[in-house]
Design an enzyme around this catalytic site. Structure first.
Site, short mmCIF file in Angstrom:
data_model
loop_
_atom_site.label_atom_id
_atom_site.label_comp_id
_atom_site.label_asym_id
_atom_site.label_seq_id
_atom_site.Cartn_x
_atom_site.Cartn_y
_atom_site.Cartn_z
N ALA A 59 5.14 -6.32 7.40
CA ALA A 59 5.28 -4.88 7.16
C ALA A 59 4.83 -4.61 5.73
CB ALA A 59 6.73 -4.45 7.38
N GLU A 60 3.55 -4.27 5.57
CA GLU A 60 2.97 -4.16 4.23
C GLU A 60 3.64 -3.08 3.39
OE1 GLU A 60 1.25 -4.65 7.00
OE2 GLU A 60 0.42 -6.63 6.54
N GLN A 82 -1.77 -10.15 3.04
CA GLN A 82 -2.46 -11.33 3.56
C GLN A 82 -3.97 -11.14 3.66
OE1 GLN A 82 -1.54 -12.94 7.65
NE2 GLN A 82 -0.38 -14.35 6.35
N PHE A 83 -4.39 -9.97 4.14
CA PHE A 83 -5.80 -9.58 4.12
C PHE A 83 -5.86 -8.14 3.63
CE2 PHE A 83 -5.94 -13.13 6.98
CZ PHE A 83 -7.20 -13.71 6.80
N ALA A 84 -6.83 -7.84 2.80
CA ALA A 84 -6.93 -6.48 2.26
C ALA A 84 -7.04 -5.45 3.37
CB ALA A 84 -8.13 -6.37 1.32
N ASP A 85 -7.57 -5.88 4.52
CA ASP A 85 -7.68 -4.99 5.68
C ASP A 85 -6.30 -4.41 6.09
OD1 ASP A 85 -10.52 -6.27 7.15
OD2 ASP A 85 -9.42 -7.38 5.62
N PHE A 86 -5.23 -5.16 5.78
CA PHE A 86 -3.89 -4.75 6.23
C PHE A 86 -3.18 -3.87 5.21
CE2 PHE A 86 -3.62 -9.34 8.09
CZ PHE A 86 -4.65 -9.04 8.98
N ILE A 87 -3.87 -3.49 4.14
CA ILE A 87 -3.17 -2.81 3.04
C ILE A 87 -2.88 -1.33 3.33
CG2 ILE A 87 -5.07 -1.90 1.61
CD1 ILE A 87 -3.71 -3.34 -0.79
N PRO A 89 -1.11 0.46 5.43
CA PRO A 89 0.26 0.99 5.48
C PRO A 89 0.94 1.05 4.12
CG PRO A 89 -0.09 -0.70 7.16
CD PRO A 89 -1.27 -0.73 6.25
N HIS A 129 -10.60 -8.71 9.20
CA HIS A 129 -10.39 -9.72 8.17
C HIS A 129 -11.58 -9.78 7.21
CE1 HIS A 129 -7.87 -10.91 11.61
NE2 HIS A 129 -7.02 -11.35 10.69
#
Lengths: 327, 397
Positions: A59-60, A82-87, A89, A129
């Site tokens: 849960a970013e 973990q990956f900038a793609d998930f930032i 949120p 990713h």
């Protein structure tokens, strides 16, 4: 001096800072017993324990929110996305809370937070990713945005980021993690946040790049030199706030500028660099300011030939250098 | 053969003209010198005569349009010639224009350098895309020109020199002579020179110099001439009238922030104009030292490129050669050149008495495109006023 990879330099910086200052904590997905999916935090939980190396839920928004709370209570958290793609949120926490903490409290509060995030493509990571998301954050005054291109700068800049009293977004190119090696001192040092660096001096034109693109630009510059084109490469290192002085000094000298970035062309951070040059170095220009960037696609494709077509690489940079030199 | 009709130069300072009316229509037969069209400029209205007899083949600029001098207006096909295909004529014209555009397209840095070094870009070979002149091309051209101008060795006489008759002697033109010739012709042809002279009573200045020159020589190691006083007066007058510290750039006037004064140094075989950089930041003594240094190095051939570049205004002490009045040619692309003439003792009427005073003429040539007599006179009055104000209380430091 030992030759290390970029990821080893990151790990050294984290461990040394945690030894130096008990307020430094690390949190993120799998940063503990797994040691991070890229092994950036390997060994930290064994040395510093679960209280300072915290495995979080996926849960970013909460990772960054918790880190902000810790920062306000005297810690110096380093949150890993973990990956900038998930930032995405966590953007609300970063832009609406961390970035403006000092401003909205009139300097009464501040937020010594580092958010680390591996970014970039070329590793066959596919749509989720591979993204370059730095431009979301270079639009937010109150943040500092740092992208090291080599192990020496990675260690020195990460230490400077951890010691900074305000939020720093620290992007690490995941293809550069093990591709880019260099000498890294064992002793303590920092690389100041802010100044760009002339990575290669040259006379005929200036290539401005950051992250993996600096490595590629240097390779293209070497090959251009064999053709008689003397290329200067400026490694931005810190994107925001940008080091206008170094950029403009170089371009005023060479009169020609090429900005290289991996993000989508339109609205990418390189567009801002191009605008700075056009606005402030106009009387010195001998050619249009050029850009080489990823195409305007919704995401990095997975198929290898398509990924190759998306990514700027030394061949593409060299072709653009030739075009600019011939103008 | 087709003959081109171009916008003529109607008066010295005229750069463009407006087509009032085409007297002839396309297809009309015209005789040589027969009025072809009527042109209006800001100074005159004139009929433009046909440059050749023939058929008016094409009108390229319609009535009411304003175009620069030299722009092609029409094409006349000579009568004997069968009319060519109209398409091929216009295609030819368009091709020529396209090539012109490619050559004229200059980047900001190229335009700035051309301005700075006074370069006609059409003389520079372009190596960029479509023959574009690049920054490197300009810098190479400047370097080559400087090399050509350096008086290192006599150039061999050109092969096409006609053989001298027994009663004539042929002298090879030295590179410096050629450079001066080209510069003078360019200046005189492109700048509409206007000229003013005023007389300054410098009796007090003469007294000042007489009283301190021995001490100055002892302390500074250089002679105290009148030139630093004139330069000082000119610099202060330029600050008051910055439009004379400028460059004409066709559609605008560029005021130079720095005041760099060129001083003409006569050599046996020519003339060179080294530059006192930031002359406004120097005292009289500082100017005297700078002048002595530049003059010495000019006469011994030790000037650097830097020493002769960047001048914004020129002062020439023609008085040193005994001249009492002169009409200098402007050091293009500057706006003005000032001469200080010989100081002579002369009976002068002051109130109702006659006194013997030391007087000198100050002569100014100025670019009439940039300023008119009013501004030029005010500037020269300012120089004169400052020179007359130097007295024995004035400090040279």
């Amino acid at each position: 001096m030992a030759v290390k990879t970029l990821i080893e330099a990151i790990r050294d910086a984290l461990a040394e800072e945690m030894r130096r200052d008990p307020a430094v904590i690390v949190l993120g997905e799998d940063v503990g017993y797994r040691g991070g999916v890229f092994r950036a935090t390997e060994g930290l939980i064994q040395e510093f324990g679960e209280e300072r190396v915290i495995d979080t839920p996926l849960a970013e928004s909460s990772i960054v929110g918790v880190a902000i709370g810790a920062a306000l209570n005297g810690f110096r958290p380093v949150a890993e996305i973990q990956f900038a793609d998930f930032i995405a949120p966590a953007i609300d926490q970063i832009a609406n809370e961390a970035a403006r903490m000092r401003y909205r409290s009139a300097g009464e509060w501040w937020c010594p937070l580092v958010v680390r995030a591996p970014f970039g493509g070329g590793i066959h990571g596919g749509l989720y990713h591979s993204q370059s998301v730095e431009a979301y954050f270079t639009h937010v005054p109150g943040l500092k945005v740092v992208v090291p291109s080599n192990p020496y700068d990675a260690k020195g800049l990460l230490k400077a980021a951890i010691r900074d009293d305000d939020p720093v977004i620290f992007f690490e190119h995941k293809k550069a993690y093990r591709l880019v090696k260099g000498e890294v001192p064992d002793q303590d040092y920092t690389v100041p946040i802010g100044p760009a660096k002339v990575a290669r001096p040259g006379r005929h034109l200036t290539v401005i790049a950051y992250g993996l693109m600096t490595t590629y630009a240097l390779e293209a510059a070497e090959r251009a030199a064999a053709e008689g084109i003397d290329v200067e490469v400026v490694d931005l290192r810190t994107l925001y706030p940008p080091d206008k002085a170094t950029i403009l000094e170089s371009v005023k000298r060479t009169s020609r500028a090429l900005v290289v970035y991996e993000d989508n062309l339109t609205g990418g951070f390189g567009a801002e660099i191009a605008a700075i040059i056009a606005e402030e170095a106009f009387p010195y220009l001998d050619a249009p300011v050029m850009r080489l960037a990823g195409p305007d696609l919704p995401a990095m494709p997975y198929a290898a030939p398509l990924e190759e077509a998306f990514m700027p690489n030394p061949e593409k940079i060299l072709a653009k250098i030739r075009e600019l030199a011939a103008y | 053969m087709a003959v081109k009709v171009v916008m003529p130069q109607l008066g010295e300072s005229v750069t463009e003209g407006t087509i009032v009316r085409w007297i002839k229509k396309v297809g009309d037969r015209v005789e040589k010198y027969e009025p072809l069209l009527e042109v209006m400029t800001d100074k005159v209205n004139a009929e433009v005569p046909a440059p050749a007899a023939g058929i008016l083949r094409e009108i390229l600029v319609p009535e009411g349009e304003t175009v620069p001098v030299g722009r092609e207006l029409a094409v006349i096909a000579e009568a004997a010639q069968a009319p060519p295909e109209p398409a091929s004529v216009s295609a030819g014209v368009k091709g020529a224009e396209a090539a012109d555009v490619a050559q004229q397209r200059s980047s900001p840095i190229v335009r700035r350098l051309a301005q700075e070094y006074g370069i006609d870009l059409s003389q520079v070979k372009g190596t960029g895309i479509g023959g574009r002149v690049t920054k490197e091309d300009v810098l190479r051209y400047v370097a080559e020109r400087q090399q050509a101008a350096a008086p290192v060795k006599e150039a061999p006489p050109p092969a096409e020199t006609p053989p001298a008759a027994p009663e004539e002697e042929v002298i090879a033109v030295s590179p410096m002579r050629r450079q001066i010739a080209q510069h003078m012709v360019r200046s005189y042809q492109t700048i509409p020179h206007a000229w003013l002279a005023m007389e300054a009573d410098v009796t007090k200045l003469v007294r000042l110099r007489e009283s301190i020159k021995a001490e100055f020589r002892r302390r500074e190691g250089v002679d105290l001439t009148y030139l630093p006083f004139v330069v000082k007066a000119a610099v202060e007058a330029l600050k008051e009238h910055p439009v004379l510290n400028a460059v004409w750039a066709e559609d605008r006037i560029i005021l130079k922030k720095r005041i760099n004064i060129g001083i003409a140094v006569a050599l046996e075989d020519g003339l060179i104009v080294p530059v006192i950089k930031d002359a406004d930041q120097k005292s009289i003594a500082g100017l005297a030292r700078a002048i002595a240094d530049l003059t010495d190095r000019a006469r011994t051939g030790r000037l650097t490129l830097e020493d002769v570049q960047g001048g914004t205004f020129t002062v020439n002490n023609t008085g040193a050669l005994g001249s009492i009045i002169s009409r200098p040619i402007i050091n293009e692309p500057q706006v003005g050149i000032l001469t200080s003439e010989a100081i002579v003792r002369r009976p002068v009427v002051i109130d109702d008495a006659i006194a013997i005073r030391s007087v000198m003429f100050l002569c100014l040539s100025f670019d009439h495109r940039v300023i008119d007599g009013l501004t030029a006179s005010r500037f020269l009055q300012a120089v004169k006023g400052r020179l007359e104000a130097f007295d024995e209380r004035a400090s040279v430091y």
